[in-house]
Motif scaffolding. Structure first.
Motif, PDB file in Angstrom:
ATOM      1  N   UNK A 134       0.831  -1.291  -0.079  1.00 26.10           N
ATOM      2  CA  UNK A 134       0.022   0.059  -0.139  1.00 26.10           C
ATOM      3  C   UNK A 134       0.961   1.126   0.043  1.00 26.10           C
ATOM      4  N   UNK A 135       0.647   2.149  -1.060  1.00 26.31           N
ATOM      5  CA  UNK A 135       1.380   3.457  -1.083  1.00 26.31           C
ATOM      6  C   UNK A 135       0.579   4.532  -0.395  1.00 26.31           C
ATOM      7  N   UNK A 136       1.301   5.368   0.528  1.00 18.97           N
ATOM      8  CA  UNK A 136       0.457   6.124   1.250  1.00 18.97           C
ATOM      9  C   UNK A 136       0.941   7.564   1.151  1.00 18.97           C
ATOM     10  N   UNK A 137       0.912   8.333   0.315  1.00 18.68           N
ATOM     11  CA  UNK A 137       1.319   9.788   0.186  1.00 18.68           C
ATOM     12  C   UNK A 137       1.112  10.636   1.341  1.00 18.68           C
ATOM     13  N   UNK A 138       1.907  11.550   1.857  1.00 20.07           N
ATOM     14  CA  UNK A 138       1.786  12.359   2.882  1.00 20.07           C
ATOM     15  C   UNK A 138       2.055  13.439   2.379  1.00 20.07           C
TER      16      UNK A 138
END
Length: 314
Positions: A250-254
């Motif tokens: 899972x890629x979670x941009x911040x």
């Protein structure tokens, strides 16, 4: 007053008008140079005073940091704690308004962040990069019992270390390129590590390149998470699609900083700085007077010289 501005992609100290208009006047105590400042100087035509990492004193003498977003604070995203998605657009100091690399700066009252007593004013500009780390850790979701790594030993990568420790991560592994970065990570209680494959539950990309993204995905275990904190200044980056899909990563941009309920990421960052007084001496490797801004920017570009965070002090 003196202010740091850009002329033909070169940093210079100029005489600028004193700030006037609505807002609260802050007398600057410290202003940090961010990696994004270096990119913007090189690639953008900037007309405003530089500096979005800054802190200083109110007219009554209180030490404060400033959340450098001129959001409306009333639209849906703002009320939801996402001022960086304000319906008026992303309006940030440096790009749209005069920033804090000056003797004084005029800021909206809503952006003022009180700093607890005991914090050295010379270190207080660290609240902004710490807020970036606080937001990224919040975006990562539950971390209890997870193995966690940080790729990147710059200021954001190192700010992630105490932030992760504050939410209960007992071991933070840092993959850093330079010896001085690994030494700083150790002083903060992190463990230096190699970029092993399929080892960690959660990996933070604090670099922001195609190579670092691919490295983070490779390091993550199946069903793990990669939290994207670094900015991909090159624009489009290739996605390591096979590994992402096969491992269900899972890629979670911040994005920058916001709030959860009434508590701002900046508020938590200010408390963290007060609780960890070693952060300033560890992360701030170089200090320059405002008049030496050109030298300070040259130093900030030179990771081989041992720079982590370079700070201007008017």
């Amino acid at each position: 007053m003196r202010a740091v501005r850009v002329n033909e992609h070169q940093v210079a100290v100029v005489d600028a008008p004193e700030p006037a208009g609505d807002g609260v006047l802050v007398r600057i105590a410290s202003a940090g140079i961010c990696g994004s400042d270096l990119h913007m100087v090189d690639s953008m035509r900037l007309r405003a005073t530089l500096g979005h990492e800054f802190a200083g004193f109110l007219p009554d003498g209180r030490l404060v940091a400033v959340e450098p977003l001129a959001a409306c604070r009333v639209c849906g995203p703002c009320r939801d704690g996402r001022p960086y998605h304000c319906e008026l657009g992303l309006r940030m100091y440096v790009a749209a308004f005069d920033g804090g690399m000056a003797e004084t700066c005029l800021v909206p009252e809503a952006t003022i962040v009180p700093i607890p007593t005991g914090v050295d004013p010379r270190d207080a500009s660290l609240v902004e990069p710490l807020a970036v780390a606080v937001h990224a850790v919040r975006m990562a979701g539950p971390l209890a019992g997870s193995s966690v790594a940080v790729v990147g030993g710059g200021s954001i990568g190192l700010c992630l270390v105490p932030t992760l420790q504050a939410v209960g991560v007992t071991q933070v592994d840092v993959v850093a390129r330079h010896d001085h970065q690994r030494a700083a990570a150790a002083r903060l209680g992190a463990t230096s590590s190699e970029a092993d494959v399929d080892r960690w539950d959660v990996v933070f990309d604090a670099v922001g390149t195609a190579d670092s993204l691919a490295q983070c995905v490779a390091m993550t275990r199946a069903s793990g998470r990669v939290v994207i904190v670094g900015v991909y200044w090159d624009g489009t980056v290739p996605l390591p699609g096979m590994a992402v899909c096969f491992k269900e990563v899972r890629l979670l941009p911040s994005m920058m900083y916001g709030s959860e309920g009434p508590v701002r990421d900046f508020d938590l960052a200010a408390r963290l700085l007060a609780a960890r007084p070693e952060l300033g001496p560890t992360l701030i490797t170089h200090r320059f007077p405002l008049d030496a801004a050109a030298d300070a920017f040259a130093c900030a570009r030179d990771r081989q010289a041992g720079a982590i965070k370079v700070v201007l002090e008017p």
